[in-house]
Design an enzyme around this catalytic site. Structure first.
Site, PDB file in Angstrom:
ATOM      1  N   TYR A   1       6.011  -6.472  23.566  1.00  0.00           N
ATOM      2  CA  TYR A   1       7.089  -6.350  22.658  1.00  0.00           C
ATOM      3  C   TYR A   1       8.302  -5.788  23.072  1.00  0.00           C
ATOM      4  O   TYR A   1       7.503  -4.609  23.997  1.00  0.00           O
ATOM      5  CB  TYR A   1       6.513  -6.745  21.573  1.00  0.00           C
ATOM      6  CG  TYR A   1       6.819  -6.780  20.582  1.00  0.00           C
ATOM      7  CD1 TYR A   1       8.361  -7.643  20.762  1.00  0.00           C
ATOM      8  CD2 TYR A   1       6.887  -6.447  19.401  1.00  0.00           C
ATOM      9  CE1 TYR A   1       9.383  -7.938  19.813  1.00  0.00           C
ATOM     10  CE2 TYR A   1       7.994  -6.690  18.279  1.00  0.00           C
ATOM     11  CZ  TYR A   1       8.635  -7.815  18.536  1.00  0.00           C
ATOM     12  OH  TYR A   1       9.634  -8.076  18.005  1.00  0.00           O
TER      13      TYR A   1
ATOM     14  N   ASN B   1       4.202  -2.162  11.539  1.00  0.00           N
ATOM     15  CA  ASN B   1       4.356  -3.227  13.008  1.00  0.00           C
ATOM     16  C   ASN B   1       4.590  -4.626  12.083  1.00  0.00           C
ATOM     17  O   ASN B   1       3.589  -5.110  11.367  1.00  0.00           O
ATOM     18  CB  ASN B   1       2.677  -3.235  13.659  1.00  0.00           C
ATOM     19  CG  ASN B   1       3.071  -3.669  15.159  1.00  0.00           C
ATOM     20  OD1 ASN B   1       4.001  -4.999  14.891  1.00  0.00           O
ATOM     21  ND2 ASN B   1       2.849  -3.074  15.567  1.00  0.00           N
TER      22      ASN B   1
ATOM     23  N   ASN C   1      14.142   1.794  15.158  1.00  0.00           N
ATOM     24  CA  ASN C   1      13.338   1.805  16.144  1.00  0.00           C
ATOM     25  C   ASN C   1      14.739   1.534  17.574  1.00  0.00           C
ATOM     26  O   ASN C   1      15.338   1.774  17.343  1.00  0.00           O
ATOM     27  CB  ASN C   1      12.845   0.477  16.486  1.00  0.00           C
ATOM     28  CG  ASN C   1      11.515   0.423  16.295  1.00  0.00           C
ATOM     29  OD1 ASN C   1      10.798   1.541  16.430  1.00  0.00           O
ATOM     30  ND2 ASN C   1      10.671  -0.761  15.535  1.00  0.00           N
TER      31      ASN C   1
ATOM     32  N   GLU D   1      15.374 -15.104  14.568  1.00  0.00           N
ATOM     33  CA  GLU D   1      14.840 -13.808  14.655  1.00  0.00           C
ATOM     34  C   GLU D   1      16.946 -12.910  15.892  1.00  0.00           C
ATOM     35  O   GLU D   1      17.255 -13.549  16.573  1.00  0.00           O
ATOM     36  CB  GLU D   1      14.024 -13.584  15.945  1.00  0.00           C
ATOM     37  CG  GLU D   1      13.406 -12.581  17.159  1.00  0.00           C
ATOM     38  CD  GLU D   1      12.746 -11.455  15.541  1.00  0.00           C
ATOM     39  OE1 GLU D   1      12.939 -10.531  15.963  1.00  0.00           O
ATOM     40  OE2 GLU D   1      12.361 -12.054  14.539  1.00  0.00           O
ATOM     41  N   ASP D   2      16.238 -11.777  15.284  1.00  0.00           N
ATOM     42  CA  ASP D   2      17.987 -11.355  16.215  1.00  0.00           C
ATOM     43  C   ASP D   2      19.039 -12.001  16.083  1.00  0.00           C
ATOM     44  O   ASP D   2      19.520 -11.751  16.918  1.00  0.00           O
ATOM     45  CB  ASP D   2      17.109 -10.728  17.259  1.00  0.00           C
ATOM     46  CG  ASP D   2      15.937  -9.522  17.176  1.00  0.00           C
ATOM     47  OD1 ASP D   2      15.971  -9.293  16.182  1.00  0.00           O
ATOM     48  OD2 ASP D   2      15.258  -9.169  18.623  1.00  0.00           O
TER      49      ASP D   2
ATOM     50  N   ALA E   1      17.319  -5.379   8.452  1.00  0.00           N
ATOM     51  CA  ALA E   1      16.403  -4.824   7.709  1.00  0.00           C
ATOM     52  C   ALA E   1      16.295  -3.899   6.882  1.00  0.00           C
ATOM     53  O   ALA E   1      15.508  -4.070   5.569  1.00  0.00           O
ATOM     54  CB  ALA E   1      15.766  -3.470   8.785  1.00  0.00           C
TER      55      ALA E   1
ATOM     56  N   ASP F   1      13.381 -10.578  10.402  1.00  0.00           N
ATOM     57  CA  ASP F   1      14.143  -9.293  10.624  1.00  0.00           C
ATOM     58  C   ASP F   1      14.269  -8.840   9.493  1.00  0.00           C
ATOM     59  O   ASP F   1      14.423  -8.095   8.731  1.00  0.00           O
ATOM     60  CB  ASP F   1      15.451  -9.396  11.003  1.00  0.00           C
ATOM     61  CG  ASP F   1      15.413 -10.055  12.708  1.00  0.00           C
ATOM     62  OD1 ASP F   1      14.311  -8.837  13.232  1.00  0.00           O
ATOM     63  OD2 ASP F   1      15.837 -11.034  13.031  1.00  0.00           O
TER      64      ASP F   1
ATOM     65  N   LYS G   1       7.645 -12.994  21.127  1.00  0.00           N
ATOM     66  CA  LYS G   1       7.236 -13.727  19.100  1.00  0.00           C
ATOM     67  C   LYS G   1       6.686 -14.200  19.247  1.00  0.00           C
ATOM     68  O   LYS G   1       5.557 -14.132  18.633  1.00  0.00           O
ATOM     69  CB  LYS G   1       8.830 -13.917  18.646  1.00  0.00           C
ATOM     70  CG  LYS G   1       9.147 -12.753  18.176  1.00  0.00           C
ATOM     71  CD  LYS G   1       8.689 -12.011  17.237  1.00  0.00           C
ATOM     72  CE  LYS G   1       9.716 -10.737  16.214  1.00  0.00           C
ATOM     73  NZ  LYS G   1       9.081 -10.278  15.588  1.00  0.00           N
TER      74      LYS G   1
ATOM     75  N   ARG H   1      -9.903  -8.548  37.667  1.00  0.00           N
ATOM     76  CA  ARG H   1      -9.220  -8.688  38.501  1.00  0.00           C
ATOM     77  C   ARG H   1      -7.418  -8.301  38.229  1.00  0.00           C
ATOM     78  O   ARG H   1      -6.743  -8.121  38.769  1.00  0.00           O
ATOM     79  CB  ARG H   1      -9.753  -9.836  39.444  1.00  0.00           C
ATOM     80  CG  ARG H   1      -8.732  -9.488  40.309  1.00  0.00           C
ATOM     81  CD  ARG H   1      -8.660 -10.788  41.628  1.00  0.00           C
ATOM     82  NE  ARG H   1      -8.739 -11.927  41.291  1.00  0.00           N
ATOM     83  CZ  ARG H   1      -9.792 -12.950  40.087  1.00  0.00           C
ATOM     84  NH1 ARG H   1     -11.487 -12.623  41.127  1.00  0.00           N
ATOM     85  NH2 ARG H   1      -9.452 -14.241  40.418  1.00  0.00           N
TER      86      ARG H   1
END
Length: 574
Positions: free
Chosen positions: A111, A467, A423, A254-255, A314, A278, A183, A66
């Site tokens: 994501y 990835n 990206n 992160e980031d 990176a 990263d 994440k 559903r």
């Protein structure tokens, strides 16, 4: 169930009943406890739910069917992302079962790239807060604020962001809470980190995004980003409070912005179990693909020449992982290993003469000025001079890997290893179809986003995606279960080797260099096993009862991985 797994049934994270202190509507409003139409009759009686639910009792699979139909009815990926976020807030098990069942289809929705759109629109899509919001103007009460998220035994994994450099879309301020949430969802999907044992955090120190500053609906601090000592004190206070409240938790940065990401990692990595995806995650997954490519192309690690185009967080993270692995595997010093890597950024090849213009992450890879002039520091000139086996793009400069560059590389290398990783897709340095065309089908390719297979001269090439989700969840799982004191370089190298061993290209050179994300839970078991064995060997593991045999260790890991299935609900007053 094997004998080894059955003897691990009493571990705290092993499957078992869920204790619920609520009844009635409070049960239905808690995503950890809610089963919706799947509550069995005896639980409906115990928790006073009969009048609150339709009478037909359904299975989880029926609920997934559903929910999937509802998902498909949403127009556009952002609407689908919002639907899934709403479901996650209502019912953990159903959300994770739905996404797990359709992981390939839904991954880009939960994501990158769709989560980036959700983050940009955070203040306008806001419905219900999720996670921990800490701001730089209120630093005296962090211990109190974190106490609302459980006791020292309740949190395994923290993802924290200050939102300065989100998913290639830049400064998103308080919207960064969604990257922390996303994440953590990936760690559950890919490595079975328990969703109730996670904590997403945003460190709000302002934003330099003019659109957010001018937006009356913006939910974060409406001020410019704070820098310098006050910012460092802010991060210090958070880390200290998190370690005090959750001493066994693993902290995933992160980031963060270019100027802060490596500096923060370097500040804490020798003190606490922490990780920056990263820098380290991107480096690990790229290195795994590279090592598989080197094995296919029969190039020795001690001889490899690597050019990295784009030397930000990176790019230098990848350079770090490559040099660490060369040093670890060949016995070379880190300085000697770094000389096998040439890093290029906006000014061209990084040179020692650039001095203070270099970031801390760039300095180890800057070249001596001897033998280089201003006219031969561009990408094409460097490729012609260095004759690299590996070319990696993290520049966000679309089309930077031109036909001239690729043909110059392929002229001297039998199997050019080429990774356009920027990206999103529109920022890729080259399209795979062109890379195969310009190398006459000899290239070994991995990209930063999904690409369809490429046909060249009657051969179909599947494109590997670098990835991070095939790597960082398994590293985190190993760190959490081993309760490691630190995350060492050798532990990361062990993770890389475990991921590389799963490369389909090692069995068939026409196959991709990295495994598909659909296989990621078993890959995470491999990586966690390697990480834990290394942590034990280095004396960094603190968990009790870690099995000494690899087969038992794998069972020990598996039984502690959370599965999206309904568990018996047991009432117990607080």
């Amino acid at each position: 169930m094997s004998d080894s797994s059955s003897k691990f049934r009493d571990l705290p994270r092993a499957p078992g009943p869920v204790i619920c202190p609520y009844k009635g509507n409070h049960v239905l409003h808690g995503s950890k406890y809610n089963k919706g139409s799947a509550f069995p009759d005896h639980e409906r009686s115990t928790f006073k739910l009969h009048s609150l639910l339709p009478p037909n009792i359904q299975t989880l699979d029926e609920q997934v069917q559903r929910a999937y139909e509802q998902y498909q009815s949403r127009a556009g990926d952002l609407a689908k992302n919002t639907f899934l976020a709403s479901m996650k807030a209502q019912n953990d098990v159903l959300y994770y079962k739905l996404v797990q069942t359709n992981l390939k289809e839904m991954f880009s929705v939960i994501y990158t790239p769709t989560e980036g759109d959700a983050i940009q629109n955070y203040s306008r899509l806001f419905r219900k807060p999720e996670g921990c919001f800490l701001n730089i103007n209120d630093q005296d009460n962090f211990d109190e604020y974190l106490s609302g998220f459980g006791t020292e035994e309740d949190v395994d994994y923290i993802v924290v962001s200050d939102g300065e450099e989100i998913l290639g879309i830049g400064d998103q301020g308080v919207g960064a809470i969604l990257i922390s949430v996303a994440k953590l969802a990936i760690t559950t999907l890919c490595a079975g980190i328990h969703p109730s044992r996670q904590l997403p955090v945003v460190l709000d120190c302002g934003t330099n995004n003019e659109e957010l500053l001018d937006d009356k609906l913006y939910l974060g601090l409406r001020q410019r980003r704070v820098r310098g000592e006050k910012y460092d004190e802010f991060v210090d206070r958070f880390v200290a409070a998190a370690r005090n409240r959750f001493p066994k938790a693993y902290i995933h940065f992160e980031d963060f912005g270019l100027d802060n990401a490596r500096r923060i990692l370097d500040r804490y990595k020798s003190k606490i179990p922490c990780f920056n995806d990263d820098i380290q995650g991107t480096g690990c997954v790229t290195l795994a693909a590279m090592l598989a490519g080197l094995e296919v192309s029969k190039v020795n690690l001690e001889d490899v020449r690597v050019v990295i185009f784009g030397s930000g967080t990176a790019g230098t993270g990848i350079a770090d992982q490559v040099s660490d692995t060369i040093a670890t595997k060949t016995g070379k010093s880190k300085d000697e290993a770094s000389k096998q890597i040439w890093c290029i950024d906006k000014p061209g090849l990084l040179m020692k003469s650039m001095g203070d213009k270099l970031t801390e992450g760039q300095k180890p890879f800057a070249r001596s000025d001897d033998g280089w002039s201003d006219s031969d520091r561009d990408l094409l000139s460097v490729v012609k001079k260095v004759r690299p086996h590996v070319l990696i793009g993290t520049s966000t400069k679309p089309g930077a890997f031109t036909e001239d560059v690729i043909r110059a590389m392929a002229e001297h290398v039998e199997r050019p290893i080429i990774f356009p990783l920027s990206n999103p897709t529109r920022l890729h340095e080259a399209k795979p179809v062109d890379l195969y065309k310009w190398t006459d089908g000899r290239a070994l390719v991995a990209t930063g986003s999904p690409f369809p297979p490429v046909a060249h001269d009657g051969t179909q090439f599947e494109i590997a995606e670098c990835n991070n989700s095939t790597c960082f969840p398994g590293i985190g799982l190993g760190a959490v279960l081993s309760q490691c004191r630190l995350v060492s370089k050798k532990m990361l190298v062990a993770a890389v080797e475990a991921l590389k061993a799963r490369s389909p290209a090692l069995q068939d050179s026409m196959k991709p260099l990295l495994p598909d994300v659909e296989d990621v839970r078993e890959i995470s078991v491999d990586i966690a096993t390697a990480v834990i064995l290394c942590a034990v060997e280095e004396g960094l593991a603190q968990a009790e009862g870690i099995p000494t045999s690899e087969s038992e260790l794998r069972e020990w890991i598996r039984i502690q991985m959370w599965e999206a299935e309904y568990r018996p609900l047991v009432y117990k007053e607080e």
